[in-house]
Design a protein around this motif. Structure first.
Motif, mmCIF file in Angstrom:
data_model
loop_
_atom_site.group_PDB
_atom_site.id
_atom_site.type_symbol
_atom_site.label_atom_id
_atom_site.label_comp_id
_atom_site.label_asym_id
_atom_site.label_seq_id
_atom_site.Cartn_x
_atom_site.Cartn_y
_atom_site.Cartn_z
ATOM 1 N N ALA A 1 -70.017 -4.731 -63.553
ATOM 2 C CA ALA A 1 -69.648 -4.657 -62.075
ATOM 3 C C ALA A 1 -68.409 -5.597 -61.615
ATOM 4 O O ALA A 1 -68.342 -6.751 -62.030
ATOM 5 N N LEU A 2 -67.325 -5.275 -60.946
ATOM 6 C CA LEU A 2 -66.294 -5.871 -60.596
ATOM 7 C C LEU A 2 -65.707 -5.801 -59.401
ATOM 8 O O LEU A 2 -65.634 -4.666 -58.613
ATOM 9 N N ASN A 3 -65.014 -6.894 -58.840
ATOM 10 C CA ASN A 3 -64.001 -6.509 -57.699
ATOM 11 C C ASN A 3 -62.697 -7.136 -58.371
ATOM 12 O O ASN A 3 -62.587 -8.075 -58.894
ATOM 13 N N PRO A 4 -61.602 -6.218 -58.358
ATOM 14 C CA PRO A 4 -60.390 -6.599 -59.172
ATOM 15 C C PRO A 4 -59.681 -7.763 -58.634
ATOM 16 O O PRO A 4 -59.554 -8.070 -57.408
ATOM 17 N N HIS B 1 -67.147 -6.420 -52.827
ATOM 18 C CA HIS B 1 -67.238 -7.540 -52.613
ATOM 19 C C HIS B 1 -67.796 -8.283 -53.818
ATOM 20 O O HIS B 1 -68.727 -7.617 -54.629
ATOM 21 N N GLU B 2 -67.485 -9.539 -54.255
ATOM 22 C CA GLU B 2 -67.854 -9.990 -55.359
ATOM 23 C C GLU B 2 -69.305 -10.203 -55.502
ATOM 24 O O GLU B 2 -69.837 -10.347 -56.512
ATOM 25 N N GLU B 3 -69.722 -10.800 -54.340
ATOM 26 C CA GLU B 3 -71.288 -11.149 -54.223
ATOM 27 C C GLU B 3 -71.880 -9.821 -54.688
ATOM 28 O O GLU B 3 -73.131 -9.926 -55.246
ATOM 29 N N HIS B 4 -71.478 -8.622 -54.212
ATOM 30 C CA HIS B 4 -72.119 -7.398 -54.621
ATOM 31 C C HIS B 4 -72.008 -7.217 -55.971
ATOM 32 O O HIS B 4 -72.937 -6.754 -56.692
ATOM 33 N N ALA B 5 -71.009 -7.370 -56.562
ATOM 34 C CA ALA B 5 -70.685 -7.283 -58.115
ATOM 35 C C ALA B 5 -71.871 -8.140 -59.067
ATOM 36 O O ALA B 5 -72.575 -7.580 -59.826
ATOM 37 N N VAL B 6 -72.153 -9.366 -58.460
ATOM 38 C CA VAL B 6 -73.109 -10.176 -59.233
ATOM 39 C C VAL B 6 -74.595 -9.673 -59.015
ATOM 40 O O VAL B 6 -75.392 -9.533 -59.616
ATOM 41 N N ALA B 7 -74.928 -9.269 -57.593
ATOM 42 C CA ALA B 7 -76.154 -8.912 -57.056
ATOM 43 C C ALA B 7 -76.589 -7.541 -58.011
ATOM 44 O O ALA B 7 -77.912 -7.496 -58.201
ATOM 45 N N ILE B 8 -75.242 -6.702 -58.216
ATOM 46 C CA ILE B 8 -75.825 -5.506 -58.885
ATOM 47 C C ILE B 8 -76.221 -5.743 -60.272
ATOM 48 O O ILE B 8 -77.108 -5.200 -60.884
ATOM 49 N N ALA B 9 -75.370 -6.562 -60.912
ATOM 50 C CA ALA B 9 -75.879 -7.068 -62.235
ATOM 51 C C ALA B 9 -77.171 -7.860 -62.271
ATOM 52 O O ALA B 9 -78.280 -7.591 -63.014
ATOM 53 N N VAL C 1 -60.968 -17.771 -56.019
ATOM 54 C CA VAL C 1 -61.524 -17.186 -54.906
ATOM 55 C C VAL C 1 -62.484 -16.389 -54.886
ATOM 56 O O VAL C 1 -63.533 -16.160 -54.119
ATOM 57 N N GLY C 2 -62.479 -15.576 -55.977
ATOM 58 C CA GLY C 2 -63.593 -14.606 -56.093
ATOM 59 C C GLY C 2 -64.664 -15.247 -56.339
ATOM 60 O O GLY C 2 -65.983 -14.765 -56.097
ATOM 61 N N LEU C 3 -64.773 -16.358 -57.350
ATOM 62 C CA LEU C 3 -66.055 -16.858 -57.670
ATOM 63 C C LEU C 3 -66.733 -17.626 -56.663
ATOM 64 O O LEU C 3 -67.811 -17.796 -56.372
ATOM 65 N N MET C 4 -65.865 -18.396 -55.503
ATOM 66 C CA MET C 4 -66.446 -18.512 -54.424
ATOM 67 C C MET C 4 -67.333 -17.795 -53.480
ATOM 68 O O MET C 4 -68.266 -17.947 -53.010
ATOM 69 N N HIS C 5 -66.441 -16.529 -53.558
ATOM 70 C CA HIS C 5 -67.440 -15.306 -52.896
ATOM 71 C C HIS C 5 -68.608 -14.964 -53.469
ATOM 72 O O HIS C 5 -69.700 -14.758 -53.115
ATOM 73 N N ALA C 6 -68.688 -15.363 -54.880
ATOM 74 C CA ALA C 6 -69.857 -14.790 -55.713
ATOM 75 C C ALA C 6 -70.956 -15.805 -55.825
ATOM 76 O O ALA C 6 -71.993 -15.406 -56.155
ATOM 77 N N THR C 7 -70.686 -17.236 -55.193
ATOM 78 C CA THR C 7 -71.575 -18.116 -55.692
ATOM 79 C C THR C 7 -73.222 -17.851 -55.192
ATOM 80 O O THR C 7 -74.096 -18.245 -55.724
ATOM 81 N N MET C 8 -73.414 -17.209 -53.905
ATOM 82 C CA MET C 8 -74.792 -16.988 -53.535
ATOM 83 C C MET C 8 -75.525 -16.085 -54.569
ATOM 84 O O MET C 8 -76.655 -16.459 -54.877
ATOM 85 N N ALA C 9 -74.670 -15.121 -54.983
ATOM 86 C CA ALA C 9 -75.332 -14.331 -55.698
ATOM 87 C C ALA C 9 -75.688 -14.910 -57.238
ATOM 88 O O ALA C 9 -76.877 -14.504 -57.671
ATOM 89 N N VAL C 10 -74.627 -15.616 -57.623
ATOM 90 C CA VAL C 10 -75.278 -16.454 -58.906
ATOM 91 C C VAL C 10 -76.272 -17.202 -58.694
ATOM 92 O O VAL C 10 -77.262 -17.330 -59.645
ATOM 93 N N ALA D 1 -72.414 -2.583 -50.430
ATOM 94 C CA ALA D 1 -72.609 -2.609 -51.880
ATOM 95 C C ALA D 1 -73.047 -0.910 -51.911
ATOM 96 O O ALA D 1 -73.020 -0.390 -53.079
ATOM 97 N N LEU D 2 -73.387 -0.418 -50.692
ATOM 98 C CA LEU D 2 -73.776 0.851 -50.773
ATOM 99 C C LEU D 2 -72.750 1.894 -51.280
ATOM 100 O O LEU D 2 -73.113 3.048 -51.823
ATOM 101 N N TRP D 3 -71.474 1.581 -51.208
ATOM 102 C CA TRP D 3 -70.419 2.348 -51.462
ATOM 103 C C TRP D 3 -70.521 2.629 -52.958
ATOM 104 O O TRP D 3 -70.005 3.658 -53.450
ATOM 105 N N THR D 4 -70.706 1.377 -53.667
ATOM 106 C CA THR D 4 -70.562 1.586 -55.331
ATOM 107 C C THR D 4 -71.787 2.550 -55.253
ATOM 108 O O THR D 4 -71.682 3.249 -56.373
ATOM 109 N N ALA D 5 -73.020 2.557 -54.869
ATOM 110 C CA ALA D 5 -73.967 3.480 -55.251
ATOM 111 C C ALA D 5 -73.676 4.983 -55.148
ATOM 112 O O ALA D 5 -73.778 5.769 -55.853
#
Length: 615
Positions: free
Chosen positions: A54-57, A84-92, A111-120, A493-497
């Motif tokens: 799962a990724l945000n490019p 969104h990066e947070e969704h990528a990590v949440a999906i995983a 910048v992407g990692l900062m977006h993802a931190t809550m999901a991590v 996140a629903l768009w990915t589904a």
């Protein structure tokens, strides 16, 4: 367009499809030797046997992105584009909660990692395996593009998540990247499981190979690491439990395997024990069984407290908060009762995060797998092996009395959804804070997968999508119940589904408020002798009302509602289920009365600081 089940044309020659595997197929890709560093990295990812990434490019890993598409053919792993990066990590995260295995996610630069931190952090607190890939601009400053590469390069990027990942690395060569990926995947799966982070230098990815370092066999680099049980400790535990008059078993982070579920049932029967389960960890024992004390909760129910208070021996099977639970029930962390604990959680406690909870008092501690301890105890007690067939029938549904004609109670919502889905073997992928577990009983390990881990609002939709992905080839109905705040923060996140044809039914318990904080403001106001009626200010999401259905429709899902009564909700569920049965994503806005159970309100508000007398 609501009809998400119909395939649509894809750039590059894609056609109508029904499966993620058929989507986004690249043109003119054939077998070829590895030419670039990222080809070797991509090939190593394939050897890990992880089906999705799962990724945000982002440009920092453009080399790896190209290799996954044009070297691997976008299969094994297949990319799942996220908004969104947070969704990528949440999906995983959600995928791992169902499978018990790590999924890949990738985020762009710092910048992407900062977006993802809550999901991590959610994944860390939930103790689930996850391999997160990142990248940085060239470490060699002389090779950076002006401006943007400097902004997207950090001296120690892993520091952003080091306090809540099990391990991170920034390999300096292609061969080192191979080893790093093998080590990271292994570490993520060792108990206690958790997320890991690998930061790939963009120069390494885009470098031309001087020689191919070869392809190692991952099986040789991932040995089993669960500590073996000390037999003298097991014997002592067996004696304490056998002699106990009122044993209680706290069932925490245990497996979802049918065999282990049956073993836990057999142990309870053998010991004539009471059982307490936790709302955060999912379905681990039948919650309406006569031996189950109270409903699963983050904050103990009265019956659960009484069972623990009256126990003479407590067996903690990787319980997430042993000290806090005992203190709430007994008034102190070291009560006059024997406590046996098995866990591996202490291996990853650190000085930054307090997710390890208070330090428990125990009389016998075993580092190891709780389900293996249960198995050994049954052998010592010479209990005949249970069959491998799960015979748990769904719990019956009882319709509660109607409340407000313009709003559903949470009990009504639960009963209506349960009645409409009971024949489809629903798996609850998420529940809101207002959820009362007494309204929905679990009788199978896949009835409920647990909560988000770290309590971060916005994780629910992404976790639900990842879990639904893992359930694609099963006979279970993916069903998520989320709060309105959680939905609003994670809706895209629903768009990915929808895009990858991942069926999902989502029901929003919409009280139009950040009600969690209304509880806190009411508690503070009462303690300070100030007007409680003002608790809603800065909390309510009205004037204007938010059109949640339109947000769902904007992602390509079928948006339905709002439902304000049982009959309205029942009709919308029929429509939504038909859409999901055909492969789509349906979202229902259900208007509910704000409110929590007493145990949740009491536990959430907690202690209030000393209030001086008014003058």
């Amino acid at each position: 367009m609501h009809d998400a089940i119909k395939g649509h044309s894809q750039p590059g020659g894609g056609t109508e499809t029904d499966s993620p595997a058929d989507l986004e197929r690249p043109d003119d890709v054939g077998a070829s030797p590895a030419h670039f560093g990222s080809d070797v990295i991509a090939r190593t990812l394939r050897s890990l046997d992880i089906p999705y990434i799962a990724l945000n490019p982002g440009s920092s890993y453009r080399g790896l992105h190209d290799s996954i598409v044009n070297y691997l053919g976008n299969t094994a792993p297949q990319m799942l584009l996220c908004l969104h990066e947070e969704h990528a990590v949440a999906i995983a995260h959600g995928y791992a909660k169902v499978t018990g295995k790590p999924m890949l996610a990738a985020v762009h630069s710092n910048v992407g990692l900062m977006h993802a931190t809550m999901a991590v952090f959610n994944a860390w607190c939930d103790r689930v395996p996850l391999v997160l890939l990142g990248a940085t601009g060239p470490i060699d400053a002389a090779k950076r593009r002006p401006f943007i590469d400097w902004l997207h390069t950090a001296k120690d990027q892993g520091l952003l998540v080091r306090h809540y990942t099990k391990w991170d690395d920034q390999p300096a060569s292609v061969a080192a990247a191979q080893e790093s990926l093998l080590r990271a995947t292994w570490i993520s799966q060792t108990e206690p499981q958790g997320p890991v982070y690998i930061n790939l230098d963009s120069e390494i990815q885009e470098s031309v190979l001087q020689s191919d370092p070869g392809e190692p066999d991952p099986r040789r680099f991932m040995p089993a690491t669960v500590p073996g049980l000390n037999e003298s400790d097991v014997s002592e535990a067996a004696k304490l439990l056998r002699n106990a008059k009122r044993p209680v078993i706290l069932m925490g982070r245990v497996s979802r395997k049918d065999r282990d579920w049956l073993n836990r049932r057999a142990l309870v029967d053998t010991l004539d024990a009471r059982v307490v389960t936790h709302k955060k960890v999912g379905s681990v024992y039948p919650t309406d069984h006569e031996t189950h004390a109270g409903a699963p909760s983050t904050f103990l129910e009265a019956e659960s407290k009484q069972a623990i208070r009256e126990a003479d021996v407590i067996l903690s099977l990787y319980w997430p908060d042993l000290a806090g639970t005992v203190k709430v029930a007994c008034g102190r962390v070291d009560p006059d009762k024997k406590i046996i604990s098995i866990s591996t959680d202490h291996y990853i406690h650190n000085a930054w995060s307090m997710d390890h909870q208070a330090h428990p008092a125990v009389d016998l501690f075993m580092p190891g797998d709780p389900d293996r301890l249960v198995e050994r105890l049954l052998e010592i007690y010479e209990v005949p092996k249970r069959g491998e067939v799960m015979d748990e029938m769904p719990a019956p549904v009882q319709r509660p009395e109607s409340g407000d004609p313009d709003h559903l109670t949470m009990a009504e919502l639960a009963a209506c959804v349960r009645e409409k889905t009971i024949a489809r073997k629903p798996t609850l992928l998420h529940v809101p804070t207002s959820w009362n577990s007494a309204d929905w009983h679990f009788r199978h390990p896949m009835d409920y997968i647990g909560s988000d881990g770290g309590g971060g609002i916005g994780g629910g939709p992404g976790i639900a999508v990842g879990a639904a992905l893992a359930l694609l080839d099963s006979d279970r109905l993916p069903l998520a119940l989320v709060g309105d705040g959680d939905f609003l923060m994670g809706a895209t996140a629903l768009w990915t589904a929808v895009h990858y044809r991942i069926p999902l039914l989502m029901v929003i318990a919409n009280n139009q408020s950040f009600y969690n904080d209304e509880v806190h403001q009411a508690k503070i106001a009462k303690a300070r002798q100030r007007p409680v009626q003002n608790k809603w200010i800065g909390q309510r999401m009205t004037d204007p009302e938010i059109a949640l259905c339109k947000i769902a429709e904007a992602q390509g899902a079928l948006g339905l509602g709002p439902a304000r009564s049982w009959d309205q909700l029942a009709d919308l569920l029929d429509t939504g289920l038909a859409h999901v049965d055909a492969g789509g994503v349906a979202v229902i806005d259900a208007r509910v009365i704000p409110g929590y159970t007493k145990s949740v309100e009491d536990g959430m508000a907690g202690q209030i600081a000393f209030v001086p007398e008014r003058r």
